[in-house]
Design an enzyme around this catalytic site. Structure first.
Site, PDB file in Angstrom:
ATOM      1  N   LYS A  51      -6.154 -13.291   1.436  1.00 25.70           N
ATOM      2  CA  LYS A  51      -6.749 -11.789   1.597  1.00 25.70           C
ATOM      3  C   LYS A  51      -8.046 -11.165   1.175  1.00 25.70           C
ATOM      4  O   LYS A  51      -7.949 -10.914   1.737  1.00 25.70           O
ATOM      5  CB  LYS A  51      -5.300 -11.082   1.008  1.00 25.70           C
ATOM      6  N   GLN A  95       2.229  -7.432  -3.595  1.00 28.13           N
ATOM      7  CA  GLN A  95       2.530  -8.518  -2.680  1.00 28.13           C
ATOM      8  C   GLN A  95       3.824  -9.026  -3.347  1.00 28.13           C
ATOM      9  O   GLN A  95       4.392  -8.935  -4.693  1.00 28.13           O
ATOM     10  CB  GLN A  95       1.845  -9.560  -3.529  1.00 28.13           C
ATOM     11  N   ASP A 118       1.004  -2.369   4.456  1.00 25.08           N
ATOM     12  CA  ASP A 118       1.281  -3.524   4.482  1.00 25.08           C
ATOM     13  C   ASP A 118       2.725  -3.025   6.102  1.00 25.08           C
ATOM     14  O   ASP A 118       3.575  -4.089   6.810  1.00 25.08           O
ATOM     15  CB  ASP A 118       2.465  -3.804   3.845  1.00 25.08           C
TER      16      ASP A 118
END
Ligand code: NDP
Length: 294
Positions: A51, A95, A118
């Site tokens: 990312k 994450q 997200d």
């Protein structure tokens, strides 16, 4: 034929980079994505690194905040609250998975929905369910674009989704059933309690597989001509430098002989997931800009 996520992701990265250049040439700062990484999980570290690299390629600022595995939930929530308040940050991802002593729902809900790139916050999931504009979580968003940009018709098709996780299977089933394009499919959502799974997968015009079992879907489970989207990524031990190879949930070599389109692993859904995240970050940035000038 391969649904090449790597090639499409390169094209979209260029599009995003051009847009960022236009913004920065007007004197604006670039979009800024922050990723929080807790602990030392090898796969998570790789995902965050990918990312970070993608941010660099498109011209975003990116910051990775690393926390030790024994960080307290309180400390993490305090950091998230500070990021929520920071006007120089547009998107925040944490994450997953988190260590067992930290509550994933509490952490997810602590993120300001306007920075939740997200798309895991209840507010954004609610909007997605109602078909409102929102941050569609990165993997389903990437899959929608793979279908769309390759001209794959979804309207009126039977889409069978295998797996009902909150980050892939369930949102995917909602998106494919919405009154939109891609969408307008008739959707069957299957899971580990589904009886005679193959009788459903064989009915699919579009088969989306996200269960995390390497090469689970075999050619006899696929209708000839079906479009097969393989979300699975599992590290399988191998005698090579890395000590592993990546396998999808679909037995690619045999299924490609019956499918009309199929995503390879790697190089299919994975790169498109990163693109979904980049696009959501740009969207968060632009929304903030619009609010400031409104
Ligand atoms: P989860 O483990 O959260 O969910 C797996 C789902 O598969 C569950 O709903 C489970 O059913 C279902 N399932 C398990 N076994 C069977 C079975 N035998 N038959 C039918 N359904 C079954 O996984 P995720 O959705 O998070 O991830 C799935 C895979 O996709 C993993 O390999 C993951 O690494 C990969 N992934 C890849 C991404 C990418 O960017 N390419 C992004 C995210 C994930 P039940 O609910 O009944 O337990």
């Amino acid at each position: 034929m391969d649904l090449n996520g790597k090639a499409l992701s390169d094209v979209i990265k260029e599009e995003i980079a051009r847009e960022v250049l236009e913004l920065t040439s007007k004197g604006l700062r670039p979009p800024h994505l922050v990723a929080i990484l807790v602990g030392e999980d090898g796969a998570s570290k790789t995902y965050v690194k990918n990312k970070e690299n993608a941010c660099k390629k498109v011209g975003f600022n990116s910051t990775v905040m690393r926390f030790a595995a024994d960080t307290t939930e309180e400390d993490l929530l305090r950091e998230i609250a500070a990021i929520n308040e920071n006007d120089q940050i547009d998107g925040l991802i944490v994450q997953l998975p988190l260590p067992a002593h930290i509550s994933e729902p509490r952490v997810t809900h602590a993120i300001d929905p306007s920075k939740d790139v997200d798309g895991f916050h209840d507010v954004n999931i609610g909007k997605l369910t109602k078909g409102e504009d929102t941050f569609i979580s990165a993997t389903p968003y990437g899959i929608l674009q793979l279908l769309d940009r390759n001209g794959i018709e979804t309207s009126g098709k039977h889409c069978v989704v295998v797996g009902r996780s909150n980050i892939v299977g369930r949102p995917m089933s909602i998106l494919m059933s919405r009154n939109d394009n891609p969408g307008n499919a008739t959707v069957t959502l299957t899971h580990s309690r589904t009886r005679d799974l193959a009788s459903y997968t064989r009915m699919a015009d579009i088969l989306i597989v996200a269960l995390g079992r390497p090469e689970f879907v075999t050619a006899d489970m696929v209708r000839p001509g079906a479009v097969v989207i393989d979300v699975g990524i599992t590290r399988v031990d191998a005698q090579n430098e890395k000590g592993y190879v990546l396998k999808g949930d679909v037995a690619y070599e045999e299924v490609k002989e019956v499918a009309s389109w199929i995503t390879p692993v790697p190089g299919g859904v994975g790169p498109m997931t990163i693109i979904g995240l980049m696009q959501n970050t740009l969207k968060a940035y632009k929304q903030k800009l619009a609010n400031r000038t409104a």
